[in-house]
Design a protein around this motif. Sequence first.
Motif, PDB file in Angstrom:
ATOM      1  N   GLU A  67       0.828  -1.196   0.000  1.00 33.15           N
ATOM      2  CA  GLU A  67       0.000   0.000   0.000  1.00 33.15           C
ATOM      3  C   GLU A  67       0.866   1.252   0.000  1.00 33.15           C
ATOM      4  O   GLU A  67       0.586   2.219  -0.722  1.00 33.15           O
TER       5      GLU A  67
ATOM      6  N   ARG B  66      -9.291  -2.510  -1.744  1.00 32.39           N
ATOM      7  CA  ARG B  66      -8.673  -1.532  -0.854  1.00 32.39           C
ATOM      8  C   ARG B  66      -7.641  -0.704  -1.601  1.00 32.39           C
ATOM      9  O   ARG B  66      -7.542   0.500  -1.408  1.00 32.39           O
ATOM     10  N   ARG B  70      -7.539   3.243  -1.973  1.00 26.29           N
ATOM     11  CA  ARG B  70      -6.380   3.982  -1.528  1.00 26.29           C
ATOM     12  C   ARG B  70      -5.930   4.965  -2.591  1.00 26.29           C
ATOM     13  O   ARG B  70      -5.540   6.090  -2.312  1.00 26.29           O
TER      14      ARG B  70
END
Lengths: 284, 284
Positions: A67, B66, B70
Amino acid sequence: MTQPTRTAPVVRQAVVLSPMQVPKASDVLASELRERILRGEFPEGSALPPERELVTQTAMSRTTVREALRILEVQGLVRIKTGRAGGAFVTRPGQESVASSVNLLIRGGHLRMSALLETREGIEPVCARLAAVHRDDEDLERLEQANDAISVDTGSLADFLQANVDWHIAVAVASHNELLTGFMLALSRAIYAATDNQRFIDADVRRTAVKAHKTITQAIRDRDPEAAVRRMNRHVHGYAEAVKAVEDRVEIEVPDSPPAPRQARRRAPARSTAARTTRGSGGA
Amino acid sequence: MTQPTRTAPVVRQAVVLSPMQVPKASDVLASELRERILRGEFPEGSALPPERELVTQTAMSRTTVREALRILEVQGLVRIKTGRAGGAFVTRPGQESVASSVNLLIRGGHLRMSALLETREGIEPVCARLAAVHRDDEDLERLEQANDAISVDTGSLADFLQANVDWHIAVAVASHNELLTGFMLALSRAIYAATDNQRFIDADVRRTAVKAHKTITQAIRDRDPEAAVRRMNRHVHGYAEAVKAVEDRVEIEVPDSPPAPRQARRRAPARSTAARTTRGSGGA
DNA sequence: GGTGGCCATTCGGTCTGACCTTTGGTAACT
DNA sequence: AGTTACCAAAGGTCAGACCGAATGGCCACC
């Protein structure tokens, strides 16, 4: 003195605490890496450690590490390549990233066309001035090439508009100022996208534009900043006036159609500017 | 005819295929959502479906979903809240996102100070002009308040610079042009950060600045665009000249150090503008 | 009749471990 | 010598679990 009663009303010491935010792990890692990159700790083009290595180094899970890398990728600080010898390669955020965020602001903010034009009226003359000061021969060539492309009377409307945008961007590039270039990049594209269906572009308008471009190019060639500013000012202002006039008329003609079809048409010309926003390499 | 020998050299039909790119799943989803948001399909402030719901709808893994969210968060299109009624809430990308990407370009591009000043010299007069046209009473108040803060002779250098930035930003805000405001936001902060250790700011310089600000504010109050432009031009240009003079001197004093310490100087002041880049709420 | 404590619920945040795909290198094969 | 096959390294995706944070409801206790 405070009241000496039983169960005295608790005098709450006003501990002023601001809301406080708990940063996410991936944000922390991303910030850390970002700072290091900006500090020049990793030379441009070099690779960050592979994900699995970062996992062991940071004691974070791979999810988190990924991420973080993803954030940096979106911000244009790294480019991620797959395959063996892949990884996150440090890259300089360029005009593209500025352009894409300006693009989002324009499209998301529901900015009026007039605001775009107003901004361009303000900025483009500045670009012209700087271009007249800093231009090199390569810049000149780009300018002429773009304007040649415009001159072709046979081209379609889309061709004309594209070449038009190219010329304006060439001016920005000639300013040798990355900030302005990035800004104009987004601005030009946005105006292009908003204009492509206006019918007011006829042969007459084209000729006027070509002529204006020629004189401005000449001023830039002569390194005559004042002339460049003046002419660009007139050119852009005239364009804005024309659009404004048409807008008023159109506002009346078109009632208010549902938003969907307007979008569909927009991606028609060539590359859809939006989908390529996070990837590299635009069009300049 | 092809040669009739045994093991005839296979005539490969040149199937011309352009490189082709396989977009990542998360990018696809992000683009999809981005388009929908920009199209206004989700009103601002409304929540996207929860992650697990998106998982079932898109048949993608939660990881992918996700990541997509993001991306949108980094681009300033959604704000993600934790907790029960949490989720991804649609938000308009504002000046902050432009400012942060400009900031990255400045810090990562190793832009020369002169480029920053040059850009400001170009843009700020434009802001002044628009401010003179569009200002409202609130804008005026902000301008005066900021300039009052500058006038305090007793303030520290940091205070002066902060108030100075505030004034300049107030001018941008008064232009009522979000694009320019976002741009100037980043620009002012960058210049602020790069200037904070310059010793050339003495009482004299301060007085000059305050006086210039006063006259410009007056022009804006009077709705006199031309005067605003002219005065702002002089003000900013004078500042740039002063900095340039000092830079030259500094350039000589400091021979040529490796790039690292030069960067280190830049982050000195207070809050590191970079770390807060993805989160909300800046300083204006 | 509030106030505070205590769930239960519903979110996002993180971790684990597995498997797939892409890509570069290299050794075997023709 | 050129191909091909295979392996290894790296990112991409997936499934499932568990944690932590916010909310809303409920109930006992002043």
